[in-house]
Design a protein around this motif. Sequence first.
Motif, mmCIF file in Angstrom:
data_model
loop_
_atom_site.group_PDB
_atom_site.id
_atom_site.type_symbol
_atom_site.label_atom_id
_atom_site.label_comp_id
_atom_site.label_asym_id
_atom_site.label_seq_id
_atom_site.Cartn_x
_atom_site.Cartn_y
_atom_site.Cartn_z
ATOM 1 N N THR A 158 0.821 -1.199 0.000
ATOM 2 C CA THR A 158 0.000 0.000 0.000
ATOM 3 C C THR A 158 0.863 1.260 0.000
ATOM 4 O O THR A 158 2.021 1.248 0.421
ATOM 5 C CB THR A 158 -0.930 0.058 1.234
ATOM 6 N N THR A 163 -3.275 4.215 2.968
ATOM 7 C CA THR A 163 -3.401 2.840 3.452
ATOM 8 C C THR A 163 -4.849 2.427 3.691
ATOM 9 O O THR A 163 -5.268 1.343 3.268
ATOM 10 C CB THR A 163 -2.583 2.671 4.751
ATOM 11 N N GLU A 166 -6.737 1.789 0.395
ATOM 12 C CA GLU A 166 -6.233 0.645 -0.363
ATOM 13 C C GLU A 166 -6.566 -0.670 0.317
ATOM 14 O O GLU A 166 -6.921 -1.652 -0.345
ATOM 15 C CB GLU A 166 -4.725 0.784 -0.594
#
Length: 304
Positions: A158, A163, A166
């Motif tokens: 990621t 983060t 994703e």
Amino acid sequence: MAPLPSLLLVFLFSLCNLHLTVAFRICAFNAYHFGESKSKNGQVMKTLVQIVSRCDVCLLQEVRDSKKKALPALLNQLNRGRGADYDYVASERLGRSEAYQEQYVFVYKTSSASVTGTYQYPDNRPGDQDAFAREPFVVRFRAPKTDIKEFVLIPQHTTPTNTTKELDALYDVLQDVKRMWKTENVMLLGDFNADCGYLAKKNRNKVRLITDSNLQWLIPDGSDTTVRESTNCAYDRIVVNGRKLFDSVVPSSAKAFNFQQEFRLSEDEALDVSDHYPVEVLLKSRTFKSAAVRVRSGTFKSFG
């Protein structure tokens, strides 16, 4: 029949040996800018070979081999003295910027695994045309000696600043792959950046990969997958979907592999290789299963 304490010792000893010699090891390693310059560093390559050769399948991330020299060099060293026992399958170069792109690479032992399918996931889901900076490169493996026989690996590295989004989008990838290949035996793995400042606790309930109780996170939050003494974060993770695959995991085998300690490297020497530790998990093999049954029944007589 041997006395009970003796059988217990034999049983424990046998399980240790089986974990080391029979179980199937899957690893994920952020190799941190692995490219031509690293491939020319003898000590770095020695350590990389030591790390990768422990694994039956090893996902490498942050592979930046634009000249296509580093991966062949790694494979050459892996196969030196071993015949042609290692091969790899790699994604296309991925990234939003031409100046910085990476590949996902799966290095595997051909004596214990084979690739039966690959799928480069497109980042074109309806309503979200750019979920990933580096779209997953999904690979299906056949491993006849394992209890599970066949499984699918979904890698993800990621972007630290994205983060949460994703990881949540990775849940959709999982559902698509399950439908496409009609399987529940799926493992997601890689540098998820799933800890510390990149995945705030307040955002975790927004990530379906975390909230779905059918998914098992094997590397706990308290793990440290980083090399630097100044950090303590569980960035790198392994997530298992499917009861059958979860049951095939050797209990308590998922962990970060501290190669710095194992190979007696200084922190600087370890950082030359990567700022991450690999994470790994063992799958039971048919030999592992049958031998453990024989030990428990008191019919296991010898080793080796």
